[in-house]
Design an enzyme around this catalytic site. Structure first.
Site, PDB file in Angstrom:
ATOM      1  N   ASP A  76       5.826   2.054   0.783  1.00 50.18           N
ATOM      2  CA  ASP A  76       5.231   3.375   0.506  1.00 50.18           C
ATOM      3  C   ASP A  76       4.392   3.849   1.687  1.00 50.18           C
ATOM      4  O   ASP A  76       4.463   5.011   2.108  1.00 50.18           O
ATOM      5  CB  ASP A  76       4.334   3.305  -0.738  1.00 50.18           C
ATOM      6  CG  ASP A  76       5.070   2.823  -1.965  1.00 50.18           C
ATOM      7  OD1 ASP A  76       6.315   2.823  -1.931  1.00 50.18           O
ATOM      8  OD2 ASP A  76       4.411   2.440  -2.939  1.00 50.18           O
ATOM      9  N   HIS A 108      -2.273   9.208  -0.007  1.00 52.36           N
ATOM     10  CA  HIS A 108      -3.479   8.937   0.784  1.00 52.36           C
ATOM     11  C   HIS A 108      -3.125   8.687   2.250  1.00 52.36           C
ATOM     12  O   HIS A 108      -3.826   9.145   3.162  1.00 52.36           O
ATOM     13  CB  HIS A 108      -4.225   7.732   0.206  1.00 52.36           C
ATOM     14  CG  HIS A 108      -5.000   8.037  -1.033  1.00 52.36           C
ATOM     15  ND1 HIS A 108      -4.385   8.298  -2.236  1.00 52.36           N
ATOM     16  CD2 HIS A 108      -6.346   8.127  -1.266  1.00 52.36           C
ATOM     17  CE1 HIS A 108      -5.316   8.535  -3.162  1.00 52.36           C
ATOM     18  NE2 HIS A 108      -6.507   8.441  -2.604  1.00 52.36           N
ATOM     19  N   HIS A 138      -0.437   0.458  -3.465  1.00 52.31           N
ATOM     20  CA  HIS A 138       0.893   0.901  -3.051  1.00 52.31           C
ATOM     21  C   HIS A 138       1.645  -0.272  -2.445  1.00 52.31           C
ATOM     22  O   HIS A 138       1.031  -1.219  -1.911  1.00 52.31           O
ATOM     23  CB  HIS A 138       0.817   2.036  -2.013  1.00 52.31           C
ATOM     24  CG  HIS A 138       0.588   3.380  -2.600  1.00 52.31           C
ATOM     25  ND1 HIS A 138       1.604   4.152  -3.129  1.00 52.31           N
ATOM     26  CD2 HIS A 138      -0.551   4.105  -2.736  1.00 52.31           C
ATOM     27  CE1 HIS A 138       1.100   5.290  -3.563  1.00 52.31           C
ATOM     28  NE2 HIS A 138      -0.209   5.296  -3.338  1.00 52.31           N
TER      29      HIS A 138
END
Length: 404
Positions: A328, A281, A324
């Site tokens: 990340d 994302h 996350h």
């Protein structure tokens, strides 16, 4: 003195320039230009109207400025209307963005047409839709591979009871916001809408699409490797993750197709575990932000600010949802932004792209997709559709109506 009309202006001395000024009725300025500022033939051909108006010349009489500039521009046009090459110094023929006399306006049109022609030939890859299709195929295949790898790593996700969430300074400090991940995807949808608008109106949309597919495919290919190599524990206890859900290959393929059709978004019902290193994302919203800001005019400050705000808020929402780890998100932003900048630095530099043999060796896809793109892609816009014929007034009818 030799007749100045019989000699090349480039060979004029300051005395020749003074004689030319006097002959054309500007003897009042001969001392200022030739004695004080040493304007010879070469310098005369490089003068602009702005030079006459501004310090150190700063001529005060507007009429004299206009008349002298008209004479100089006519002289420049006769010598060489396109380029002046003086002792190895190359300068494009330029005209001030001010009021023009008739001859200056013609010269300006001629110069602009030349620049547009050079630009059109330089960006010849606009019509290479087959390269754009190959870049789309590359990105699509990588996305399919990513979807399949996501089902594989889901089966390998560590048991939460045995491997609890790792310590994370951000996740430990920010309380869980259940609806935050949905907000992250909404920010992505807004950025996608803005990017589609830019693509539709941009004149060189094929190049933009090709670069978007090439970059996103490369980043997600790297993501496939990283999340397959190392399986991190689930970042939040609220996530319902259990391994060994897709045991056989056909079940994995079926689940991969669900991820593809759902575009990997939770708002479409896609929930995955184990694909943590690194955040997909974050990659998407970061690339969208950089592409929108790169291919819109620099003066669109509010749009660029909005893109950066959406990018940063999207990252915050990912962390607030505890979907996350912080590492990340940081790695995803760094890789996406750096790869975008490196790609465009190579694309905008002819020397790095064509003369450095290492470029083709290390970046074969880049060399293929950018083979015929020379220099920076200009931000030019056009309406992609043609107006219906019944809305177009024939030129002859228009002339007749004016005649009547």
């Amino acid at each position: 003195m030799e007749d100045n009309n019989m000699r090349e202006t480039l060979q004029w001395t300051c005395e020749d320039t003074a004689d030319w000024l006097t002959k054309n009725g500007f003897g009042l300025y001969a001392n200022l230009l030739t004695e004080v500022h040493q304007i010879d033939g070469k310098a005369l051909l490089l003068l602009t109207e702005n030079d006459l108006r501004s310090p150190p010349l700063q001529m005060q009489v507007l009429g004299d400025v206009k008349r002298l500039w008209l004479k100089i521009s006519q002289l420049q046009k006769r010598q060489n209307p396109l380029n002046l090459e003086l002792n190895g110094y190359h300068r494009k023929y330029s005209l001030d963005q001010t009021d023009y006399g008739e001859s200056v306006f013609v010269a300006r049109q001629f110069a602009e047409e030349k620049i547009q022609h050079e630009l059109a030939s330089r960006i010849s890859s606009v019509s290479e839709t087959w390269r754009t299709f190959l870049s789309f195929l590359y990105a699509f295949l990588v996305f399919c591979l990513t979807s399949f790898v996501m089902t594989v790593v889901h089966d390998r996700v560590p048991d939460m009871k045995k491997y609890p969430p790792l310590p994370d300074i951000v996740l430990d400090s920010v309380p869980l916001i259940p609806w935050a991940f949905m907000m992250c995807e909404l920010t992505g949808i807004v950025l996608v809408s803005m990017w589609i608008a830019v693509l539709v109106l941009h004149k060189h949309r094929m190049i933009l699409l090709r670069r978007m597919f090439a970059l996103s495919g490369t980043v997600f290919l790297l993501r496939c490797v990283t999340m397959f190599v190392t399986s991190l524990s689930v970042p939040g206890v609220h996530l319902e993750c259990s391994g060994k859900m897709y045991g056989d290959t056909w079940t994995k393929l079926s689940r991969a197709f669900e991820i593809i059709f759902g575009m990997g978004m939770s708002v479409n019902g896609v929930r995955t575990c184990g694909d943590y290193m690194f955040s997909g994302h974050t990659v998407v919203i970061t690339l969208l932000n950089f592409f929108i800001t790169e291919y819109t005019p620099r003066r669109w400050y509010y749009l660029h600010t909005a893109c950066w705000v959406l990018n940063l808020f999207g990252i915050f929402f990912i962390l607030a949802a505890h979907e996350h780890y912080s590492i990340d998100v940081l790695i995803a932003f760094y890789i996406s932004s750096r790869l975008f900048l490196y790609y465009h630095t190579l694309a905008n530099s002819r020397t790095l792209k064509h003369e450095d043999k290492r470029t083709k060796a290390w970046f074969p896809l880049f060399s293929f997709f950018e083979e015929h793109v020379e220099g920076r892609v200009p931000n030019e816009y056009e309406w992609p559709l043609q107006w219906p014929n019944f809305l177009l007034i024939p030129k002859n009818n228009e002339e007749k109506s004016h005649g009547d």
